[in-house]
Design an enzyme around this catalytic site. Sequence first.
Site, short mmCIF file in Angstrom:
data_model
loop_
_atom_site.label_atom_id
_atom_site.label_comp_id
_atom_site.label_asym_id
_atom_site.label_seq_id
_atom_site.Cartn_x
_atom_site.Cartn_y
_atom_site.Cartn_z
N ASN A 76 -133.88 20.60 39.82
CA ASN A 76 -133.53 22.00 40.07
C ASN A 76 -132.29 22.15 40.96
O ASN A 76 -131.57 23.15 40.84
CB ASN A 76 -134.73 22.70 40.73
CG ASN A 76 -134.34 24.01 41.39
OD1 ASN A 76 -134.14 25.02 40.71
ND2 ASN A 76 -134.18 24.01 42.71
N THR B 195 -131.62 34.75 44.11
CA THR B 195 -131.78 33.67 45.10
C THR B 195 -130.51 33.66 45.97
O THR B 195 -129.54 34.36 45.64
CB THR B 195 -131.90 32.30 44.42
OG1 THR B 195 -130.61 32.00 43.83
CG2 THR B 195 -132.97 32.28 43.35
N ARG C 145 -135.49 26.22 49.08
CA ARG C 145 -135.32 27.68 48.97
C ARG C 145 -135.13 28.03 47.49
O ARG C 145 -135.08 27.16 46.61
CB ARG C 145 -134.13 28.15 49.81
CG ARG C 145 -132.81 27.73 49.22
CD ARG C 145 -131.63 28.23 50.06
NE ARG C 145 -130.40 28.10 49.29
CZ ARG C 145 -129.21 27.87 49.81
NH1 ARG C 145 -129.06 27.75 51.12
NH2 ARG C 145 -128.15 27.79 49.03
N TYR D 153 -118.94 24.79 36.95
CA TYR D 153 -120.40 24.97 36.87
C TYR D 153 -120.84 25.02 35.40
O TYR D 153 -121.79 24.35 34.99
CB TYR D 153 -120.73 26.28 37.58
CG TYR D 153 -122.18 26.67 37.63
CD1 TYR D 153 -123.02 26.18 38.64
CD2 TYR D 153 -122.72 27.57 36.72
CE1 TYR D 153 -124.35 26.58 38.71
CE2 TYR D 153 -124.03 27.97 36.78
CZ TYR D 153 -124.85 27.48 37.78
OH TYR D 153 -126.16 27.87 37.85
N ASP E 216 -130.33 13.77 48.63
CA ASP E 216 -129.09 14.28 48.07
C ASP E 216 -129.05 13.78 46.63
O ASP E 216 -128.89 12.57 46.39
CB ASP E 216 -127.89 13.77 48.86
CG ASP E 216 -126.56 14.27 48.27
OD1 ASP E 216 -126.53 14.66 47.09
OD2 ASP E 216 -125.56 14.26 49.00
N VAL E 217 -129.20 14.68 45.67
CA VAL E 217 -129.42 14.26 44.27
C VAL E 217 -128.24 13.50 43.68
O VAL E 217 -128.39 12.81 42.68
CB VAL E 217 -129.78 15.46 43.36
CG1 VAL E 217 -131.13 16.04 43.73
CG2 VAL E 217 -128.67 16.52 43.37
N ASP F 9 -134.85 17.92 49.17
CA ASP F 9 -133.67 18.76 49.41
C ASP F 9 -132.78 18.08 50.45
O ASP F 9 -133.15 17.02 51.00
CB ASP F 9 -134.10 20.16 49.92
CG ASP F 9 -133.13 21.28 49.52
OD1 ASP F 9 -131.97 21.23 49.97
OD2 ASP F 9 -133.53 22.17 48.76
P1 NAD Z 1 -130.11 28.16 45.82
O1 NAD Z 1 -128.71 27.94 46.27
O2 NAD Z 1 -130.91 29.21 46.46
O3 NAD Z 1 -130.95 26.80 45.89
C1 NAD Z 1 -130.41 25.57 45.56
C2 NAD Z 1 -131.13 24.50 46.33
O4 NAD Z 1 -130.56 23.24 45.97
C3 NAD Z 1 -130.97 24.65 47.84
O5 NAD Z 1 -132.21 24.45 48.50
C4 NAD Z 1 -129.98 23.56 48.19
O6 NAD Z 1 -130.09 23.06 49.52
C5 NAD Z 1 -130.33 22.51 47.16
N1 NAD Z 1 -129.24 21.54 46.97
C6 NAD Z 1 -127.91 21.78 46.88
N2 NAD Z 1 -127.23 20.62 46.78
C7 NAD Z 1 -128.16 19.63 46.81
C8 NAD Z 1 -128.10 18.22 46.74
N3 NAD Z 1 -126.92 17.58 46.64
N4 NAD Z 1 -129.24 17.51 46.78
C9 NAD Z 1 -130.45 18.14 46.90
N5 NAD Z 1 -130.58 19.48 46.99
C10 NAD Z 1 -129.44 20.21 46.95
O7 NAD Z 1 -129.96 28.46 44.26
P2 NAD Z 1 -131.04 28.70 43.10
O8 NAD Z 1 -130.65 29.92 42.39
O9 NAD Z 1 -132.43 28.56 43.58
O10 NAD Z 1 -130.64 27.48 42.15
C11 NAD Z 1 -131.59 26.59 41.59
C12 NAD Z 1 -131.04 26.08 40.27
O11 NAD Z 1 -130.98 27.18 39.34
C13 NAD Z 1 -129.64 25.52 40.34
O12 NAD Z 1 -129.53 24.39 39.50
C14 NAD Z 1 -128.78 26.64 39.79
O13 NAD Z 1 -127.57 26.18 39.24
C15 NAD Z 1 -129.71 27.20 38.74
N6 NAD Z 1 -129.42 28.57 38.33
C16 NAD Z 1 -129.40 29.59 39.23
C17 NAD Z 1 -129.12 30.89 38.78
C18 NAD Z 1 -129.08 32.06 39.72
O14 NAD Z 1 -128.59 33.14 39.33
N7 NAD Z 1 -129.58 31.96 40.94
C19 NAD Z 1 -128.84 31.11 37.43
C20 NAD Z 1 -128.88 30.04 36.54
C21 NAD Z 1 -129.17 28.78 37.00
#
Ligand code: NAD
Length: 258
Positions: free
Chosen positions: A85, A185, A16, A150, A58-59, A37
């Site tokens: 990601n 997201t 997602r 974070y 699981d990363v 994922d």
């Molecule tokens: P999201 O929560 O929609 O997606 C994160 C995804 O990572 C999910 O599919 C989740 O199941 C997966 N995930 C979580 N833990 C995991 C694990 N242990 N192993 C494998 N997969 C795992 O969030 P997003 O916004 O799409 O985030 C993506 C990246 O962008 C992240 O690293 C987040 O920190 C970064 N980010 C997001 C934002 C924001 O505002 N959304 C801003 C800056 C950075």
Amino acid sequence: MGKLDGRVVIVTGAARGQGEQEARLFAAEGARVVVADVLDDRGEDVAKELDALYVHLDVGREDDWGAAVAAVKGAYGRIDGLVNNAGILRFNALVDTPLDEFLQVVQVNQVGCFLGIKTVAGEIAAAGGGTIVNTASYTALTGMAAVGTYTATKHAILGLTRVAALELAHQRIRVNAICPGAVDTPMSNPAQLDPTADPEEMTRALDELYSKLVPLGRVGRPEEVARLALFLTSEDSSYITGQPFVIDGGWLAGVSVI
Ligand code: NAD
């Protein structure tokens, strides 16, 4: 001609959010994408739609990385790129953060990125070189109250990115980081996960909130982050390595006093 024709690219957290959009764009650009994922049902649905491979990963677990790489090698025979990601976010003041929570965020965001580089770099080198894109954040470059754990992990990801770029350049592997601001997201818009909520309403509320904070006047969209990940994964960025790329609508540019 797609920008990633014939390349095999793993995207973690691709069930997602930003990872899903990266998987979709990379597939559209000709890559054989690996959707990785812990959300198996959703990840498998995305992979099926893209004619991609899904792997449970699981990363934060080294054995999961080993199994994932073996599955990708079995399916495609090579690995050319990785987008680290996957990430999680927890809200707490530093002094109120339980150690377990701190370690959980470090395990996914920071250890996950380290294990991805460690496990996959040798495979990319064996394929003749390629790219690693690490997902940091706006909070890799500045502080943000209430998300200290974070923020610490995202700063660490920039350190990993720079060192990996130095150490892997001779194997023709480029390593860069993306630093998104607020992106629409489920991480920043949990209404997307609530079947009874209206996610578009929440997006409008986020746009309104960020119109006061961000020069470009709105929250970012995951498709916009995916285009930056594509740039850093494709030959368009062939002379770039070791760098953080901010995509935040101008949020980090400074403050406005009038
Ligand atoms: P999201 O929560 O929609 O997606 C994160 C995804 O990572 C999910 O599919 C989740 O199941 C997966 N995930 C979580 N833990 C995991 C694990 N242990 N192993 C494998 N997969 C795992 O969030 P997003 O916004 O799409 O985030 C993506 C990246 O962008 C992240 O690293 C987040 O920190 C970064 N980010 C997001 C934002 C924001 O505002 N959304 C801003 C800056 C950075």
